[in-house]
Each structure stands twice: as C-alpha cells, then as structure tokens.
Design a protein around this motif. Structure first.
Motif, PDB file in Angstrom:
ATOM      1  N   HIS A  53      44.245  47.088  36.102  1.00  0.00           N
ATOM      2  CA  HIS A  53      43.329  46.005  35.757  1.00  0.00           C
ATOM      3  C   HIS A  53      44.097  44.715  35.497  1.00  0.00           C
ATOM      4  O   HIS A  53      43.693  43.636  35.964  1.00  0.00           O
ATOM      5  CB  HIS A  53      42.500  46.391  34.526  1.00  0.00           C
ATOM      6  CG  HIS A  53      41.571  45.321  34.074  1.00  0.00           C
ATOM      7  ND1 HIS A  53      41.825  44.529  32.970  1.00  0.00           N
ATOM      8  CD2 HIS A  53      40.392  44.883  34.579  1.00  0.00           C
ATOM      9  CE1 HIS A  53      40.837  43.667  32.816  1.00  0.00           C
ATOM     10  NE2 HIS A  53      39.952  43.859  33.774  1.00  0.00           N
ATOM     11  N   MET A  57      43.622  41.170  37.434  1.00  0.00           N
ATOM     12  CA  MET A  57      43.245  39.963  36.705  1.00  0.00           C
ATOM     13  C   MET A  57      44.211  38.811  36.974  1.00  0.00           C
ATOM     14  O   MET A  57      43.894  37.648  36.694  1.00  0.00           O
ATOM     15  CB  MET A  57      43.169  40.252  35.209  1.00  0.00           C
ATOM     16  CG  MET A  57      42.022  41.174  34.815  1.00  0.00           C
ATOM     17  SD  MET A  57      40.393  40.494  35.211  1.00  0.00           S
ATOM     18  CE  MET A  57      40.317  39.153  34.027  1.00  0.00           C
ATOM     19  N   SER A  84      41.294  39.752  46.855  1.00  0.00           N
ATOM     20  CA  SER A  84      41.518  40.861  45.938  1.00  0.00           C
ATOM     21  C   SER A  84      43.006  41.212  45.962  1.00  0.00           C
ATOM     22  O   SER A  84      43.836  40.440  46.463  1.00  0.00           O
ATOM     23  CB  SER A  84      40.647  42.049  46.330  1.00  0.00           C
ATOM     24  OG  SER A  84      40.748  43.102  45.388  1.00  0.00           O
ATOM     25  N   TRP A 174      36.784  44.318  40.092  1.00  0.00           N
ATOM     26  CA  TRP A 174      37.296  43.387  39.071  1.00  0.00           C
ATOM     27  C   TRP A 174      37.452  41.981  39.642  1.00  0.00           C
ATOM     28  O   TRP A 174      37.096  40.999  38.975  1.00  0.00           O
ATOM     29  CB  TRP A 174      38.631  43.892  38.543  1.00  0.00           C
ATOM     30  CG  TRP A 174      38.570  45.197  37.821  1.00  0.00           C
ATOM     31  CD1 TRP A 174      37.563  45.647  37.030  1.00  0.00           C
ATOM     32  CD2 TRP A 174      39.571  46.220  37.821  1.00  0.00           C
ATOM     33  NE1 TRP A 174      37.867  46.892  36.527  1.00  0.00           N
ATOM     34  CE2 TRP A 174      39.093  47.268  36.997  1.00  0.00           C
ATOM     35  CE3 TRP A 174      40.817  46.356  38.434  1.00  0.00           C
ATOM     36  CZ2 TRP A 174      39.838  48.429  36.764  1.00  0.00           C
ATOM     37  CZ3 TRP A 174      41.565  47.510  38.206  1.00  0.00           C
ATOM     38  CH2 TRP A 174      41.073  48.527  37.391  1.00  0.00           C
ATOM     39  N   CYS A 175      37.960  41.893  40.850  1.00  0.00           N
ATOM     40  CA  CYS A 175      38.139  40.577  41.467  1.00  0.00           C
ATOM     41  C   CYS A 175      36.799  39.953  41.832  1.00  0.00           C
ATOM     42  O   CYS A 175      36.657  38.725  41.808  1.00  0.00           O
ATOM     43  CB  CYS A 175      39.050  40.691  42.690  1.00  0.00           C
ATOM     44  SG  CYS A 175      40.774  41.117  42.286  1.00  0.00           S
ATOM     45  N   THR A 178      35.615  38.186  38.760  1.00  0.00           N
ATOM     46  CA  THR A 178      36.325  36.914  38.586  1.00  0.00           C
ATOM     47  C   THR A 178      35.777  35.867  39.541  1.00  0.00           C
ATOM     48  O   THR A 178      35.550  34.710  39.161  1.00  0.00           O
ATOM     49  CB  THR A 178      37.831  37.106  38.821  1.00  0.00           C
ATOM     50  OG1 THR A 178      38.320  38.162  37.973  1.00  0.00           O
ATOM     51  CG2 THR A 178      38.588  35.828  38.510  1.00  0.00           C
ATOM     52  N   ALA A 206      35.865  51.617  37.154  1.00  0.00           N
ATOM     53  CA  ALA A 206      36.227  50.223  36.906  1.00  0.00           C
ATOM     54  C   ALA A 206      35.846  49.718  35.523  1.00  0.00           C
ATOM     55  O   ALA A 206      36.574  48.930  34.910  1.00  0.00           O
ATOM     56  CB  ALA A 206      35.561  49.326  37.965  1.00  0.00           C
ATOM     57  N   ASP A 210      37.403  46.776  31.592  1.00  0.00           N
ATOM     58  CA  ASP A 210      37.065  45.367  31.795  1.00  0.00           C
ATOM     59  C   ASP A 210      35.963  44.966  30.818  1.00  0.00           C
ATOM     60  O   ASP A 210      34.792  45.312  31.015  1.00  0.00           O
ATOM     61  CB  ASP A 210      36.617  45.143  33.242  1.00  0.00           C
ATOM     62  CG  ASP A 210      36.579  43.673  33.623  1.00  0.00           C
ATOM     63  OD1 ASP A 210      36.254  42.854  32.744  1.00  0.00           O
ATOM     64  OD2 ASP A 210      36.867  43.353  34.791  1.00  0.00           O
TER      65      ASP A 210
END
Length: 341
Positions: A53, A57, A84, A174-175, A178, A206, A210
């Motif tokens: 993670h 990030m 990513s 995760w990307c 963002t 995931a 997060d």
C-alpha cells in the motif's frame, strides 16, 4: 449482524436444476456456510500488504479525462485513465451526477469478465464513481503478455508473492482512489467501494490497509479461504488455481498472502456482503468465509444463486443493488455524524 435472505419460500423448497458435474452448493446449507472460518494467514500478512500500500501511495496517478463527456441516465460519463504501480496505465470511466451534487466518491470494480462500460445502477445517488478496468482485463486495461481470460489471468506471476498479478490489481484500486480524489476533490472526505466476484475479492484484499475508504459492498466475492477453495471444483478462476495446486501444492504458500478471508480479519469498516447459497463459479464456502471473518460492522444478504441464471434472478439482483446503495448511503450518514460529534 443483520442477515437477510433474498430467497422466497418457494425458491427455498425447490432445488436449482443444473448440468454441472459437481454440486455448486458443495454440500453447504446456510448454517454450515455461516460457520466457515478464515485462515489465520502468515505472520507477516499485514506487513506485506502495508508495504504494498505504501508503494502504491507513492505513485503519481496522473489522471486524465479522455474524450468528451456524455449524459446518461442522470449522470455525466467520461473515459478516464490513471497511472498505477510498475508504470501501468489503467483505463476506465468516471461518472459524475448531472446536477453537480456530490456527497461521496466510489471505486467500483468488476468481475472476471471485465467491463465494457460502467454499470450505472450500482452506485449510490449523489456519488462520483471511478470504474477502472483492473490490469490485464477489458476493455480498457489489456496488457501484452497478460491473459485477459480468468483461467490465465489468475495464474499470472503466481510463482512468488512479489510477482503475483493479483497484488498489482489490488494496487490498481488504491491508485484509482488517489486518481478519483485528484479529479474530483469533493470525494476526498467520503469514499466507498463496490466490487463483484473478482472485484469483491480484490476489495477485501485492498480495503483493510487504506483508511480513505469508509464503507464497502462486496457481492459473491472470490479468493476466500484458499486451502478450502483448492478442494472445491468450480467453473471460475478457482478451477485454474485448483489444477495448479494439484501439480504444485507449494502454491498455497503464495496464495496465503492473497486470501480475501484472511484479509477480512483486518477489515473494520462497515461492509455489506451479498453471498450465494449456490454458485458454480465462486464456491459459496469461500464467499461466506470472507463475510464471516469481517472484523467490523457487517450486513449479509443471502442470495439464492450467483453466476447462474435462475427464476427470480432479476428481482434478486435489483433488491441486492438497492440494499447496497442504502447501506453505503446510511454508512456515510453514520460516518459523518461521528466525525462531527
């Protein structure tokens, strides 16, 4: 923990007729399914995922709106892409309420069939949603050398935990979060997740690491309880994994780090799960292992069947989608009241 069966009385009394060479219930009724446990996992399970993670990030997603906006059913839709991990650019779509009222954001992923367009019925109202095609999958994120069919995709890089493609698909989520916050800053204070089948399992992997996500809906999630899963025949991606395990039992050492039920032990946000009693593609014991292991508030909707056409399926699907929309909206109100208390 509310449990709501969607099956009607008549449906419960009549078995589903099928032509599979195995029983898609795998001999589990609801009480037995609710007793399925999750593997504890390796000692460094959490450390492994927290490091991944942190790496995701650090990526600048460089999100781009590609092409014109179009109006569809009360929302505006545009093609979108973002960076990513490992320099892979992910394609998908962005939907924004046409009236401009935004109370939350959502990352919505897909099953192993990929997606060719966003499914506008799924997201809650007043929600801006990013709909990525996770790496290697269609139609927007196909990659050279990566099989787009589930049978090959699920085995890509499985020889080592560092190279297993499933881990990078988690990073794509995760990307995506963002990228969404970069494109639509109003979503930064309230983010939810929706995932079905493949996307449900990816979400369970995931979300624990997060803290930007406040609630989730997972439908017939896969990748749950691999030690049990490799013993259960199916028509989905698990069959490829089961065949690989038969050739090389040490593959379980890698899969232990990608067990969605083990990850669910660490997941403390409110989660709504739609899990099926009968499912030829994703064995129900694995689905319920994920639900049963959830460490936070949870709600379960029991489906008569998953990945299988059956009487009453359209109504069941509509009821599930409405339940998840309500759950995510209600979780958002609860989160907001806690944050202002």
């Amino acid at each position: 923990m509310p449990t709501h069966p969607l099956t009607s009385h008549d449906s419960e009394l009549s078995p589903l007729h099928h032509g599979f060479p195995f029983d898609p219930t795998h001999g589990h009724d609801l009480p037995r399914l609710l007793a399925v446990e999750a593997p504890q996992g390796p000692d460094d399970f959490a450390d492994f995922w927290r490091e991944r993670h942190a790496r995701a990030m650090s990526v600048d997603p460089e999100p781009r709106i590609e092409g014109p906006w179009t109006a569809v059913g009360g929302v505006r839709v545009a093609d979108v892409s973002y960076m990513s991990t490992d320099g892979v650019r992910i394609g998908g779509w962005l939907t924004v309420p046409a009236d401009g009222r935004i109370t939350q954001g959502c990352v919505s992923t897909h099953g192993y069939g990929g997606r060719a367009a966003p499914d506008l019925r799924q997201a809650p109202p007043e929600t801006t949603t990013i709909w990525p095609c996770l790496r290697g999958l269609g139609t927007r994120s196909l990659l050279p050398g990566v099989p787009s069919a589930s049978a090959g995709h699920v085995l890509q890089g499985i020889g080592a935990r560092e190279s297993y493609l499933i881990g990078e698909c988690v990073a794509d989520v995760w990307c995506a979060a963002t990228a969404l916050r970069r494109l639509v800053p109003e979503t930064a204070g309230r983010l939810t997740y929706l995932g079905t089948s493949f996307g449900g399992g990816i979400g369970a992997l995931a979300l624990p690491w997060d803290d930007r996500f406040q609630a989730a809906g997972l439908t017939v999630p896969t990748f749950g309880n691999h030690p049990l899963r490799v013993t259960l025949p199916c028509t989905g991606s698990g069959e490829s994994v089961r065949a690989r395990f038969a050739e090389d039992p040490s593959v379980l050492d890698v899969l232990a780090y990608f067990d969605a039920a083990t990850a669910a032990r660490h997941l403390r946000i409110p989660v709504h799960v739609g899990a099926a009693l009968f499912d030829p593609s994703v064995p129900p014991p694995g689905q319920f292992a994920i639900h049963n292991a959830l460490a936070g508030p949870r709600e379960l909707l029991v489906l008569r069947a998953g990945h299988f056409d059956h009487p009453g399926e359209p109504a069941e699907t509509a009821a599930l989608e409405e339940a998840q929309r309500h759950f995510l909206s209600a979780a958002g109100r609860t989160e907001a009241s806690h944050s202002t208390a």
